[in-house]
Design a protein around this motif. Structure first.
Motif, PDB file in Angstrom:
ATOM      1  N   PRO A  87       0.810  -1.095   0.004  1.00 56.18           N
ATOM      2  CA  PRO A  87       0.144  -0.069  -0.154  1.00 56.18           C
ATOM      3  C   PRO A  87       0.708   1.462   0.054  1.00 56.18           C
ATOM      4  CG  PRO A  87       0.012  -0.896   2.044  1.00 56.18           C
ATOM      5  CD  PRO A  87       0.585  -1.726   1.324  1.00 56.18           C
ATOM      6  N   ARG A  88       1.947   1.192   0.170  1.00 56.77           N
ATOM      7  CA  ARG A  88       2.917   2.304   0.214  1.00 56.77           C
ATOM      8  C   ARG A  88       3.571   2.715  -1.080  1.00 56.77           C
ATOM      9  NH1 ARG A  88       4.667   2.748   5.582  1.00 56.77           N
ATOM     10  NH2 ARG A  88       4.116   0.886   6.715  1.00 56.77           N
ATOM     11  N   ASN A  89       3.512   3.989  -1.295  1.00 52.49           N
ATOM     12  CA  ASN A  89       4.370   4.900  -2.539  1.00 52.49           C
ATOM     13  C   ASN A  89       5.651   5.095  -2.238  1.00 52.49           C
ATOM     14  OD1 ASN A  89       4.573   7.054  -0.956  1.00 52.49           O
ATOM     15  ND2 ASN A  89       2.414   8.195  -1.814  1.00 52.49           N
ATOM     16  N   LEU A  90       6.387   5.443  -2.963  1.00 56.52           N
ATOM     17  CA  LEU A  90       7.992   5.720  -2.790  1.00 56.52           C
ATOM     18  C   LEU A  90       8.328   6.705  -1.576  1.00 56.52           C
ATOM     19  CD1 LEU A  90      10.702   4.835  -3.693  1.00 56.52           C
ATOM     20  CD2 LEU A  90      10.785   6.744  -5.329  1.00 56.52           C
ATOM     21  N   ASP A  91       7.608   7.831  -1.484  1.00 60.52           N
ATOM     22  CA  ASP A  91       7.768   8.638  -0.205  1.00 60.52           C
ATOM     23  C   ASP A  91       7.475   7.968   0.979  1.00 60.52           C
ATOM     24  OD1 ASP A  91       8.870  10.760  -2.115  1.00 60.52           O
ATOM     25  OD2 ASP A  91       6.922  11.714  -2.055  1.00 60.52           O
ATOM     26  N   SER A  92       6.330   7.175   0.969  1.00 61.79           N
ATOM     27  CA  SER A  92       6.067   6.477   2.334  1.00 61.79           C
ATOM     28  C   SER A  92       6.984   5.693   2.481  1.00 61.79           C
ATOM     29  CB  SER A  92       4.449   5.915   2.086  1.00 61.79           C
ATOM     30  OG  SER A  92       4.202   4.992   3.141  1.00 61.79           O
ATOM     31  N   ALA A  93       7.686   4.828   1.378  1.00 56.64           N
ATOM     32  CA  ALA A  93       8.799   3.839   1.785  1.00 56.64           C
ATOM     33  C   ALA A  93       9.879   4.371   2.398  1.00 56.64           C
ATOM     34  CB  ALA A  93       9.073   3.223   0.467  1.00 56.64           C
ATOM     35  N   ARG A  94      10.266   5.544   1.878  1.00 55.75           N
ATOM     36  CA  ARG A  94      11.554   6.190   2.195  1.00 55.75           C
ATOM     37  C   ARG A  94      11.077   6.833   3.816  1.00 55.75           C
ATOM     38  NH1 ARG A  94      11.963   9.984  -3.171  1.00 55.75           N
ATOM     39  NH2 ARG A  94      13.520   8.478  -4.354  1.00 55.75           N
TER      40      ARG A  94
ATOM     41  N   GLU B 259      17.734   5.209   1.728  1.00 58.01           N
ATOM     42  CA  GLU B 259      17.048   5.642   0.545  1.00 58.01           C
ATOM     43  C   GLU B 259      17.331   4.446  -0.361  1.00 58.01           C
ATOM     44  OE1 GLU B 259      15.707   8.539  -0.509  1.00 58.01           O
ATOM     45  OE2 GLU B 259      15.681   9.228   1.503  1.00 58.01           O
ATOM     46  N   GLN B 260      18.466   3.805  -0.670  1.00 56.96           N
ATOM     47  CA  GLN B 260      18.476   2.697  -1.348  1.00 56.96           C
ATOM     48  C   GLN B 260      17.752   1.452  -1.083  1.00 56.96           C
ATOM     49  OE1 GLN B 260      22.733   2.192  -1.138  1.00 56.96           O
ATOM     50  NE2 GLN B 260      23.312   3.925  -2.343  1.00 56.96           N
ATOM     51  N   LEU B 261      17.548   1.242   0.261  1.00 57.63           N
ATOM     52  CA  LEU B 261      16.685   0.236   0.690  1.00 57.63           C
ATOM     53  C   LEU B 261      15.221   0.355   0.583  1.00 57.63           C
ATOM     54  CD1 LEU B 261      16.049  -2.284   2.386  1.00 57.63           C
ATOM     55  CD2 LEU B 261      15.925  -0.918   4.571  1.00 57.63           C
ATOM     56  N   ALA B 262      14.737   1.680   0.668  1.00 48.74           N
ATOM     57  CA  ALA B 262      13.524   1.940   0.300  1.00 48.74           C
ATOM     58  C   ALA B 262      13.367   1.982  -0.983  1.00 48.74           C
ATOM     59  CB  ALA B 262      13.146   3.739   0.861  1.00 48.74           C
TER      60      ALA B 262
END
Length: 451
Positions: free
Chosen positions: A393-400, A431-434
């Motif tokens: 359910p997460r977008n890239l910003d949420s993952a970061r 950031e790379q992990l996200a």
């Protein structure tokens, strides 16, 4: 962090260790309890001149030798194999910290196996007095294996303030949960000795003998299940407050306020032990002649569930550590976190750095190396503790933002701080992990993740 990672799809390495450990503990606990059961029952039969019971006991000793000497010892070796694959750093710390303890345990175990072998094969070759002495020696050796290994197992949850200051083996060995755990496990082992006796006694054709054996065996089981709740409370009061919180609320329910696995496991332990007590009282104790092999098997299954649930609860209580306040469940030592967050995880991990290099040393390759090095110990991608489900359910910003939060060890900033190791990596590595987690969960927008 110079070790490869054991990635077990769907199940996860933790469950492999757990399954092997539960089976081994169920067998080894029976070995210790049976070590006392055999000479006590033999002494009882010889005192009353009960030749029929002695003949049954001899057959039971053969069953006992096979179960403990083959299945018990075999799963013991299996434990060492799987824990060395799942967490070599933790195993290495325990071996170096308790060399004397392990050596003592292995010597006593060899003596234990020698005694049960002589006990069974010397049944007609030794005088009754000497045979019984071998039985008592076996009982002492088998209990000593528990007394030694208990100190190391409880150290992992409660190293104690004394050990933290001195790092002396005995300060860690006689830790706050050593005594309650030892007494509680001893009772469980005595009870399991009776549970296993139900299995071999259920098919006795002589109903009078069957009744005598089952009623005596039931007396091994019932007191344990009356006292275990009290000892469990004593043990619970001696574990760290954060571990009590995990067991009361649980990892999944900490934020949502729901029943979690830890809570359900604790409830299953209580219900299983209560069920065994009721079955044993109204079965072997009160109605022994009608007791069948199927009923004995049912008791054994419930006892296995109770054993597994209690062991799993103990493992959950230790989160986020493999050794509390010493090493996190992913093998990163507590004192390494600050340096890794400042200098980077990959520069300090030979395996992770080489893994990323073999994949081209791209941002996604470095993110995957971080995922394998710091997440795979507890998570799978699409199975147990699924990262796919967590990231979907997460977008890239949420993952970061999520990964950035995980770098903090402050529970006020990181809602998972009490249950998950902090991310031991720089912000850039985070950031790379996200990016890797997002890319793998959403394989479509690859161009976004590669930026």
């Amino acid at each position: 962090m110079n070790y490869p990672v054991w990635d077990v799809p769907f199940l996860g390495s933790g469950w492999v260790v757990g399954i092997m450990a539960i089976i081994h503990i169920f067998l080894s606990h029976f070995a210790v309890g049976g070590g006392l059961f055999l000479p006590v029952m033999e002494a009882h039969a010889r005192k009353h001149g009960d030749e029929a019971m002695l003949r049954w006991l001899r057959k039971h000793a053969r069953f006992f030798l096979i179960v403990t000497g083959v299945a018990g010892a075999g799963t013991g070796v299996g434990i060492w194999v799987v824990i060395a694959l799942a967490n070599p750093q933790g195993v290495g710390h325990l071996i170096h910290g308790f060399v004397l303890g392990w050596a003592t345990e292995w010597i006593v175990f060899i003596a234990e196996m020698a005694c049960i072998t002589v006990y069974y094969y010397g049944w007609d070759r030794l005088t009754p007095e000497r045979h019984l002495k071998v039985g008592w020696l076996y009982a002492i050796c088998s209990w000593l294996t528990l007394a030694v290994i208990n100190g190391i197992i409880t150290f992992m949850l409660t190293p104690g303030k004394g050990w933290a200051e001195s790092h002396w083996m005995w300060d860690g060995f006689f830790n706050p949960t050593y005594a309650p755990s030892l007494i509680m496990r001893t009772l469980v082992m005595w009870a399991l000795a009776g549970v296993y006796a139900f299995w071999t006694a259920a098919t006795i054709e002589d109903l009078d003998l069957k009744e005598r054996v089952l009623q005596v065996s039931a007396r091994w089981v019932l007191p344990a299940y009356v006292l275990l709740p009290l000892l469990g409370g004593w043990y619970f009061l001696n574990i760290p407050p954060v571990s009590r919180e995990v067991l009361q609320v649980g990892m999944a329910g900490a934020a949502a306020g729901n029943f979690s696995m830890a809570t359900r496991v604790t409830m299953l332990t209580v219900m299983s032990t209560a069920t065994i007590g009721v079955i044993v009282y109204f079965g072997p104790f009160r109605n022994a002649r009608a007791f069948t092999r199927g009923m004995a098997g049912a008791v054994a299954v419930v006892a296995l569930l109770a054993t597994g649930a209690s062991e799993w609860a103990r493992e959950v209580a230790r989160k986020p550590y493999v050794i509390r306040n010493v090493m996190y469940s992913n093998g990163v030592r507590v004192e390494q976190v600050e340096a890794f967050q400042r200098e980077g995880y990959l520069p300090n991990s030979v395996w992770a750095r080489e893994y990323a290099g073999l994949k081209g040393d791209t941002a996604l390759a470095r993110g995957e190396a971080l995922y394998r090095g710091q997440c795979v110990a507890c998570h799978t991608w699409d199975g147990y503790r699924s990262m796919q489900k967590f990231m979907a359910p997460r977008n890239l910003d949420s993952a970061r933002n999520m990964v950035r939060m995980l770098r903090s060890r402050d529970p006020r900033e990181n809602i998972y701080a009490k249950f998950m190791p902090p991310l031991a990596a720089t912000e850039a590595e985070g950031e790379q992990l996200a990016a890797y987690l997002y890319q793998r969960a959403h394989p479509g927008p690859a161009a976004v993740a590669r930026k």
